[in-house]
Design an enzyme around this catalytic site. Sequence first.
Site, mmCIF file in Angstrom:
data_model
loop_
_atom_site.group_PDB
_atom_site.id
_atom_site.type_symbol
_atom_site.label_atom_id
_atom_site.label_comp_id
_atom_site.label_asym_id
_atom_site.label_seq_id
_atom_site.Cartn_x
_atom_site.Cartn_y
_atom_site.Cartn_z
ATOM 1 N N GLU A 266 -7.109 -1.703 -6.374
ATOM 2 C CA GLU A 266 -6.316 -0.798 -7.207
ATOM 3 C C GLU A 266 -5.330 -1.638 -8.021
ATOM 4 O O GLU A 266 -4.528 -2.384 -7.447
ATOM 5 C CB GLU A 266 -5.566 0.205 -6.331
ATOM 6 N N HIS B 276 -3.645 -3.936 -5.223
ATOM 7 C CA HIS B 276 -3.851 -3.474 -3.857
ATOM 8 C C HIS B 276 -5.293 -3.680 -3.416
ATOM 9 O O HIS B 276 -6.205 -2.991 -3.866
ATOM 10 C CB HIS B 276 -3.471 -1.987 -3.736
ATOM 11 N N SER C 169 0.823 -1.207 0.000
ATOM 12 C CA SER C 169 0.000 0.000 0.000
ATOM 13 C C SER C 169 0.857 1.257 0.000
ATOM 14 O O SER C 169 0.337 2.359 -0.151
ATOM 15 C CB SER C 169 -0.903 0.019 1.241
#
Length: 312
Positions: A180, A168, A147
């Site tokens: 993501e 992510h 992250s």
Amino acid sequence: MAFVTRQFMRSMSSSSTASAKKIIVKHVTVIGGGLMGAGIAQVAAATGHTVVLVDQTEDILAKSKKGIEESLRKVAKKKFAENPKAGGEFVEKTLSSIVTSTDAASVVHSTDLVVEAIVENLKVKNELFKRLDKFAAEHTIFASNTSSLQITSIANATTRQDRFAGLHFFNPVPLMKLVEVIKTPMTSQKTFESLVDFSKALGKHPVSCKDTPGFIVNRLLVPYLMEAIRLYERGDASKEDIDTAMKLGAGYPMGPFELLDYVGLDTTKFIIDGWHETDVKNPLYQPSPCLNKLVAENKSGKKTGEGFYKYK
């Protein structure tokens, strides 16, 4: 000669088309049996994928499998409320699709996708991927669930930068719909599209982002959280009033201090410290004395019993 040339060109064309085909991910290897890794393994297995969950010890993996089973039973109770038998079958079928291992190198040879969800340490991640790169099949895609770290810096430890991207997920993985998908300058379009399709197959909503610090969510969220802390540090408002203001005024389900405690103050500090190192002059990335003090005192939020608030 012309015939041979045409045949050669046709062969090259079909070969090129075949190599451009997206990878349909069926077999997934998840490295890391913590909350994120276990969650990723769970949703992959629940959507028809075969999964190998890898961690360092059998004890960690046993705890991970137990957590997955408990989570699945909660899902089944809600999803199959009127048909408990079907719910039980769903749980057993999903669990049967997950096997565990303590040796990542021995299981990646037949996988389509490796998703890494281990400690946020660039050196450790680089060592892992450099090793796996030697054993994984040529078509295998590597993805990191980081992250806060740059995907490019992790991909550079391998020889498959074109088959490397960020994937992510958000905690808790079974409930959070967003993923993501991070495309580096070297990530091929084929790899990117394969990961988008995989995310959709999991029932998630993928969004695309370049390899920029924090991607989309954390790039917006962490500076907001840090600004809330600075507002409190300056004495402009109490943490309680700041939380109330953002919940009632902005419609957020949690105030920034409640969210900080939920995420973990140590996690937020790790992210902001990393960004600060890469861009020391950026005012958004400046560290906080208050945050640093709480983390140094092991007051990292809910998981330690105290952060900005105290928990019983």
